[in-house]
Design an enzyme around this catalytic site. Sequence first.
Site, PDB file in Angstrom:
ATOM      1  N   SER A 146      34.907  41.767 -12.341  1.00  0.00           N
ATOM      2  CA  SER A 146      36.225  42.260 -12.756  1.00  0.00           C
ATOM      3  C   SER A 146      35.985  43.508 -13.605  1.00  0.00           C
ATOM      4  O   SER A 146      34.881  43.714 -14.116  1.00  0.00           O
ATOM      5  CB  SER A 146      36.909  41.190 -13.611  1.00  0.00           C
ATOM      6  OG  SER A 146      38.057  41.717 -14.256  1.00  0.00           O
ATOM      7  N   TYR A 159      36.829  34.497 -20.202  1.00  0.00           N
ATOM      8  CA  TYR A 159      36.898  35.299 -18.975  1.00  0.00           C
ATOM      9  C   TYR A 159      35.994  36.528 -19.112  1.00  0.00           C
ATOM     10  O   TYR A 159      35.212  36.848 -18.226  1.00  0.00           O
ATOM     11  CB  TYR A 159      38.344  35.709 -18.695  1.00  0.00           C
ATOM     12  CG  TYR A 159      38.543  36.348 -17.342  1.00  0.00           C
ATOM     13  CD1 TYR A 159      38.497  35.588 -16.180  1.00  0.00           C
ATOM     14  CD2 TYR A 159      38.780  37.714 -17.216  1.00  0.00           C
ATOM     15  CE1 TYR A 159      38.685  36.172 -14.925  1.00  0.00           C
ATOM     16  CE2 TYR A 159      38.970  38.306 -15.974  1.00  0.00           C
ATOM     17  CZ  TYR A 159      38.923  37.535 -14.830  1.00  0.00           C
ATOM     18  OH  TYR A 159      39.105  38.111 -13.586  1.00  0.00           O
TER      19      TYR A 159
HETATM   20  N1  NAD Z   1      43.826  39.484  -9.356  1.00  0.00           N
HETATM   21  C1  NAD Z   1      43.261  40.324 -10.191  1.00  0.00           C
HETATM   22  O1  NAD Z   1      43.931  41.201 -10.776  1.00  0.00           O
HETATM   23  C2  NAD Z   1      41.777  40.243 -10.442  1.00  0.00           C
HETATM   24  C3  NAD Z   1      41.194  41.255 -11.216  1.00  0.00           C
HETATM   25  C4  NAD Z   1      39.830  41.200 -11.456  1.00  0.00           C
HETATM   26  C5  NAD Z   1      39.065  40.187 -10.923  1.00  0.00           C
HETATM   27  N2  NAD Z   1      39.649  39.220 -10.170  1.00  0.00           N
HETATM   28  C6  NAD Z   1      38.789  38.166  -9.620  1.00  0.00           C
HETATM   29  O2  NAD Z   1      39.008  38.047  -8.237  1.00  0.00           O
HETATM   30  C7  NAD Z   1      38.587  36.755  -7.802  1.00  0.00           C
HETATM   31  C8  NAD Z   1      39.640  36.185  -6.881  1.00  0.00           C
HETATM   32  O3  NAD Z   1      40.802  35.893  -7.614  1.00  0.00           O
HETATM   33  P1  NAD Z   1      42.269  36.223  -7.109  1.00  0.00           P
HETATM   34  O4  NAD Z   1      42.790  37.287  -7.973  1.00  0.00           O
HETATM   35  O5  NAD Z   1      42.277  36.419  -5.648  1.00  0.00           O
HETATM   36  O6  NAD Z   1      43.039  34.872  -7.550  1.00  0.00           O
HETATM   37  P2  NAD Z   1      43.625  33.667  -6.697  1.00  0.00           P
HETATM   38  O7  NAD Z   1      43.961  32.604  -7.705  1.00  0.00           O
HETATM   39  O8  NAD Z   1      44.699  34.145  -5.799  1.00  0.00           O
HETATM   40  O9  NAD Z   1      42.372  33.196  -5.826  1.00  0.00           O
HETATM   41  C9  NAD Z   1      41.277  32.503  -6.396  1.00  0.00           C
HETATM   42  C10 NAD Z   1      40.801  31.434  -5.430  1.00  0.00           C
HETATM   43  O10 NAD Z   1      39.692  30.736  -6.033  1.00  0.00           O
HETATM   44  C11 NAD Z   1      39.866  29.354  -5.778  1.00  0.00           C
HETATM   45  N3  NAD Z   1      39.131  28.533  -6.753  1.00  0.00           N
HETATM   46  C12 NAD Z   1      39.433  28.306  -8.062  1.00  0.00           C
HETATM   47  N4  NAD Z   1      38.555  27.454  -8.620  1.00  0.00           N
HETATM   48  C13 NAD Z   1      37.654  27.152  -7.637  1.00  0.00           C
HETATM   49  C14 NAD Z   1      36.501  26.338  -7.602  1.00  0.00           C
HETATM   50  N5  NAD Z   1      36.093  25.624  -8.666  1.00  0.00           N
HETATM   51  N6  NAD Z   1      35.803  26.255  -6.440  1.00  0.00           N
HETATM   52  C15 NAD Z   1      36.230  26.945  -5.336  1.00  0.00           C
HETATM   53  N7  NAD Z   1      37.312  27.714  -5.321  1.00  0.00           N
HETATM   54  C16 NAD Z   1      38.017  27.834  -6.453  1.00  0.00           C
HETATM   55  C17 NAD Z   1      41.378  29.149  -5.839  1.00  0.00           C
HETATM   56  O11 NAD Z   1      41.794  27.938  -5.223  1.00  0.00           O
HETATM   57  C18 NAD Z   1      41.886  30.391  -5.141  1.00  0.00           C
HETATM   58  O12 NAD Z   1      42.019  30.173  -3.751  1.00  0.00           O
HETATM   59  C19 NAD Z   1      38.352  35.947  -9.067  1.00  0.00           C
HETATM   60  O13 NAD Z   1      36.952  35.870  -9.306  1.00  0.00           O
HETATM   61  C20 NAD Z   1      39.044  36.754 -10.134  1.00  0.00           C
HETATM   62  O14 NAD Z   1      38.492  36.561 -11.416  1.00  0.00           O
HETATM   63  C21 NAD Z   1      40.988  39.221  -9.917  1.00  0.00           C
END
Ligand code: NAD
Length: 283
Positions: A146, A159
């Site tokens: 991130s 985080y």
């Molecule tokens: N959305 C943003 O703005 C953003 C920014 C920076 C980083 N991220 C990172 O992107 C990645 C994806 O997140 P997203 O934004 O798509 O969110 P999201 O919640 O839409 O997707 C995350 C997915 O991870 C799964 N998950 C959660 N815990 C789990 C576990 N223990 N085992 C297996 N799967 C698990 C969830 O069920 C979900 O399908 C994450 O690592 C998040 O930290 C997101």
Amino acid sequence: MQDFHKKVAVITGGASGIGRALAEQCVQEGATVVVADIEEAALAETAQALTEQGGTVLPVRTDVSQPAEIERLAQQTLQTFGAVHLLFNNAGVTGFGAGGSVWKSKTADWEWVLGVNLWGVIHSLRTFVPIMLAQESEGYIVNTASMAGLISGEPSASYQVSKHAVVALSENLYHSLARQNAKLKTAVLCPGWVNTRALDSERNRPPALRVERQMRPEQAALLQTLQQRLTHGLPPSQVASKVFAAMRAGQFYILTHPELKELVRQRMEDILLERNPTLLDIL
Ligand SMILES: NC(=O)c1ccc[n+]([C@@H]2O[C@H](COP(=O)([O-])OP(=O)(O)OC[C@H]3O[C@@H](n4cnc5c(N)ncnc54)[C@H](O)[C@@H]3O)[C@@H](O)[C@H]2O)c1
């Protein structure tokens, strides 16, 4: 890496947001997809949608914080498709409901956020890297960190720690692979705001790590601001496109928001000048 056709991709957290968009692009590129996710209903729905898009898909219910489940994911992938060429360590939880500063988060909050965001990537790398190296074929591992892994001043301590650690882990992996001239490459994805369900990640907190708490008004306001940023953030499909362009170019650091690079520069300058951290409003 240029050609993803008939490659086998494993995507953790593939049932929502960025992971699902990566899975969709894999299908568009002709790759076979193993979707691993903790959320069963979303996993089944995603697998069906990907199949309807023409994909060959194996859904595997996986909690990435559990090493035995990652091991089972690898075995099922190999038994079904015989190889793994692309690995997206993407599953993550935000923990913004998890207390914020270090002393306000409970031990269970830390265990949950680090268990998924950091240990999930460690377990996956320890399991999959030897398999992928032994294949001696082209491959790519993309770890989702991130912008919170490159800057200071993130509202959630757990985080921020987890994402800085994923950046460090990815850099370390890069050096290890480069030193042995491996065909296997790696990258770290550092997104800014992306329109996903990231702030609703409490839905996936295991019962054993749940914490009863009343959200304070200032926390609720912060969460609302963050939610607005995400709602107006990039569509996940654009992030997936950037990831594939980066893999084609052999690029390691993948940043999605050029305007946020200023925050990275500020932190780097603070360190190099031995100056105290600049207090910036990252929102
Ligand atoms: N959305 C943003 O703005 C953003 C920014 C920076 C980083 N991220 C990172 O992107 C990645 C994806 O997140 P997203 O934004 O798509 O969110 P999201 O919640 O839409 O997707 C995350 C997915 O991870 C799964 N998950 C959660 N815990 C789990 C576990 N223990 N085992 C297996 N799967 C698990 C969830 O069920 C979900 O399908 C994450 O690592 C998040 O930290 C997101």
